[in-house]
Design an enzyme around this catalytic site. Structure first.
Site, mmCIF file in Angstrom:
data_model
loop_
_atom_site.group_PDB
_atom_site.id
_atom_site.type_symbol
_atom_site.label_atom_id
_atom_site.label_comp_id
_atom_site.label_asym_id
_atom_site.label_seq_id
_atom_site.Cartn_x
_atom_site.Cartn_y
_atom_site.Cartn_z
ATOM 1 N N THR A 17 39.190 29.900 35.309
ATOM 2 C CA THR A 17 39.507 31.188 34.677
ATOM 3 C C THR A 17 40.769 31.843 35.240
ATOM 4 O O THR A 17 41.096 31.663 36.421
ATOM 5 C CB THR A 17 38.324 32.167 34.879
ATOM 6 O OG1 THR A 17 38.760 33.502 34.625
ATOM 7 C CG2 THR A 17 37.794 32.141 36.291
ATOM 8 N N LYS B 20 34.667 31.256 41.240
ATOM 9 C CA LYS B 20 35.317 30.347 40.289
ATOM 10 C C LYS B 20 36.409 29.521 40.982
ATOM 11 O O LYS B 20 36.674 28.384 40.606
ATOM 12 C CB LYS B 20 35.926 31.143 39.132
ATOM 13 C CG LYS B 20 34.921 31.500 38.037
ATOM 14 C CD LYS B 20 34.570 30.292 37.176
ATOM 15 C CE LYS B 20 33.724 30.659 35.975
ATOM 16 N NZ LYS B 20 33.324 29.491 35.180
ATOM 17 N N GLU C 58 40.928 34.740 36.071
ATOM 18 C CA GLU C 58 40.509 35.669 37.133
ATOM 19 C C GLU C 58 40.855 35.114 38.515
ATOM 20 O O GLU C 58 40.868 35.852 39.492
ATOM 21 C CB GLU C 58 39.008 35.944 37.042
ATOM 22 C CG GLU C 58 38.639 36.987 36.021
ATOM 23 C CD GLU C 58 39.180 38.378 36.328
ATOM 24 O OE1 GLU C 58 38.905 38.894 37.414
ATOM 25 O OE2 GLU C 58 39.893 38.933 35.480
ATOM 26 N N TYR D 297 33.327 37.154 41.455
ATOM 27 C CA TYR D 297 33.366 36.177 40.363
ATOM 28 C C TYR D 297 34.603 35.278 40.500
ATOM 29 O O TYR D 297 34.509 34.047 40.450
ATOM 30 C CB TYR D 297 33.379 36.900 39.012
ATOM 31 C CG TYR D 297 33.712 36.018 37.841
ATOM 32 C CD1 TYR D 297 32.765 35.155 37.300
ATOM 33 C CD2 TYR D 297 34.997 36.038 37.269
ATOM 34 C CE1 TYR D 297 33.074 34.336 36.228
ATOM 35 C CE2 TYR D 297 35.309 35.225 36.194
ATOM 36 C CZ TYR D 297 34.349 34.370 35.676
ATOM 37 O OH TYR D 297 34.671 33.550 34.612
HETATM 38 O O1 F7E Z 1 37.225 43.452 31.128
HETATM 39 C C1 F7E Z 1 38.426 46.891 31.610
HETATM 40 C C2 F7E Z 1 38.025 46.103 32.829
HETATM 41 O O2 F7E Z 1 34.875 42.642 31.202
HETATM 42 C C3 F7E Z 1 38.566 43.489 30.716
HETATM 43 C C4 F7E Z 1 35.342 37.350 31.497
HETATM 44 O O3 F7E Z 1 35.103 36.516 30.390
HETATM 45 O O4 F7E Z 1 37.699 37.223 31.144
HETATM 46 C C5 F7E Z 1 36.627 38.136 31.284
HETATM 47 O O5 F7E Z 1 36.816 38.986 32.396
HETATM 48 C C6 F7E Z 1 39.233 44.713 31.275
HETATM 49 C C7 F7E Z 1 39.021 44.945 32.769
HETATM 50 O O6 F7E Z 1 36.796 41.001 30.929
HETATM 51 C C8 F7E Z 1 35.546 48.694 30.405
HETATM 52 O O7 F7E Z 1 38.119 46.904 34.011
HETATM 53 C C9 F7E Z 1 37.594 49.146 30.861
HETATM 54 O O8 F7E Z 1 40.241 45.326 33.319
HETATM 55 O O9 F7E Z 1 36.198 42.415 29.057
HETATM 56 P P1 F7E Z 1 36.187 42.407 30.526
HETATM 57 P P2 F7E Z 1 37.459 40.449 32.275
HETATM 58 O O10 F7E Z 1 37.049 41.211 33.465
HETATM 59 O O11 F7E Z 1 38.927 40.316 32.034
HETATM 60 C C10 F7E Z 1 37.918 36.333 32.247
HETATM 61 C C11 F7E Z 1 39.025 35.394 31.887
HETATM 62 C C12 F7E Z 1 36.676 35.682 32.714
HETATM 63 O O12 F7E Z 1 36.711 34.551 33.210
HETATM 64 C C13 F7E Z 1 35.445 36.512 32.747
HETATM 65 O O13 F7E Z 1 34.296 35.700 32.843
HETATM 66 O O14 F7E Z 1 38.663 45.872 30.633
HETATM 67 N N1 F7E Z 1 37.430 47.820 31.114
HETATM 68 N N2 F7E Z 1 36.472 49.712 30.444
HETATM 69 C C14 F7E Z 1 36.152 47.503 30.831
HETATM 70 N N3 F7E Z 1 35.494 46.334 30.888
HETATM 71 C C15 F7E Z 1 34.195 46.319 30.523
HETATM 72 N N4 F7E Z 1 33.523 45.148 30.551
HETATM 73 N N5 F7E Z 1 33.545 47.478 30.105
HETATM 74 C C16 F7E Z 1 34.188 48.684 30.029
HETATM 75 O O15 F7E Z 1 33.577 49.706 29.664
#
Ligand code: F7E
Length: 330
Positions: A126, A158, A128, A154
């Protein structure tokens, strides 16, 4: 001859898209399902009736040995993980065991199966692992040689999984490839991830079912693609003569504000701000500020390219959630 594939993480978004792709290529498909009375089992049984389900868990080596023995796979796709970055701060040890050491368990099962030369392995690495820090931001986006600096339990788990996969390739000659995938979304994305959370809320606001959405940090930028395009890249990696690691990304980055803007426009709202409130519960102890991938290697060697662009992705997701919410009574 029909090929056999074993997919861990069959209940997740990518498991669904990959099973559909492999079905179209006439594979016999086995899916690992975990947990007592897993509520997602019935969804898989309904939506993917051709998948043979096998009960196993990445933290339980004997169950993995049996899964490999029973499915006799030509290809193993490890898509299973505890994958929510924010949640990983709350259960870091479990994430290390499942998302990190679980991959070692699976590789060991392959190595000890007596069929290791016959099995090709895909590990879901990923973006990440890069962490998004300024010093680590090459102008053209992160490629396979960029420095790693994970910013969450995470990401760290990974990274272990990534390196142990490479290590098994180099030490034991296993045909093991890592796809370093940037964010990939779509109608099958879980509601806990920001894109689907927004598309679902926008649909509900449109239908008068809710009046606002609560989010955390709106500044981060992500390289968002469509999950259906990315599973094709996974498959292509395992069709290569030699195993290797590849970045899959769009080469574009957009902020959460950009996503909000396009999603609300889909329902005819030009100013999204009155509908969005900040809730500190959704902030993370450390944030990945920007991710931008460079998929040149995958484009050149695999002939892979994303098909669906960012505005199209937002549109598909909002339209899908409007349909779902229209048919749901609540
Ligand atoms: O957050 C911000 C949060 O949870 C994206 C997973 O599939 O992609 C994913 O990880 C952004 C972050 O995805 C909320 O802080 C704001 O900056 O949709 P996300 P992620 O963290 O990028 C990677 C490639 C993976 O490998 C992971 O498994 O959005 N954000 N407000 C929020 N995020 C969430 N979830 N909820 C909110 O309310």
């Amino acid at each position: 001859m029909t090929k056999r594939a074993l997919i861990t993480g069959i209940t997740g978004q990518d498991g669904f898209h990959l099973a559909e792709l492999l079905k179209s290529k006439n594979y016999e498909i086995f899916g690992v399902i975990r947990g007592q009375q897993n509520p997602k089992k019935i969804i898989v049984e309904n939506d993917l009736p051709y998948v043979n389900l096998i009960e196993a868990d990445l933290t339980d080596t004997s169950s993995l040995n049996k899964a490999i023995k029973d499915s006799k796979p030509d290809e193993v796709y490890n898509l299973a993980a505890i994958s929510h970055v924010g949640y990983s701060f709350k259960i870091p040890n479990l994430v290390a065991q499942v998302t990190g050491v679980g991959v070692l368990n699976l590789l060991e099962s392959i190595r000890q199966s007596g069929r290791q030369e016959k099995i090709r392995f895909y590990q879901a690495s990923t973006s990440e692992m890069f962490g998004g820090l300024d010093y680590n931001r090459p102008g053209k986006g992160y490629d396979e040689n960029a420095l790693f600096h994970p910013r969450s339990p995470y990401g760290a788990a990974k990274l272990y999984a990534h390196w142990i996969t490479k290590n098994y390739r180099e030490s034991y000659g296993i045909h093991a490839s890592c796809g370093i995938l940037f964010n990939h979304e779509g109608p099958r994305r879980g509601l806990e991830f920001v894109t689907r959370k927004i598309s679902n809320a926008v649909a509900r606001i449109h239908l008068g079912k809710q009046d606002h959405i609560e989010l955390g940090n709106l500044e981060p930028k992500r390289d968002w693609g469509f999950a259906g395009d990315y599973v094709e890249g996974m498959w292509l990696m395992l069709q290569q003569e030699k195993p290797d690691d590849y970045v899959l990304a769009t080469g574009e980055t957009h902020s959460i504000k950009d996503f909000l803007e396009l999603a609300f426009k889909e329902i005819g709202i030009n100013d999204w701000k009155p509908y969005v409130r900040q809730n500190k519960a959704f902030l993370r102890p450390a944030e990945v500020d920007i991710l931008l991938g460079n998929p040149s290697k995958a484009e050149k060697i695999l002939g892979w390219k994303r098909k669906i662009d960012f505005p199209e992705l937002v549109k598909i997701m909002v339209e899908n959630d409007i349909t779902i919410e229209k048919n749901k009574k609540d």
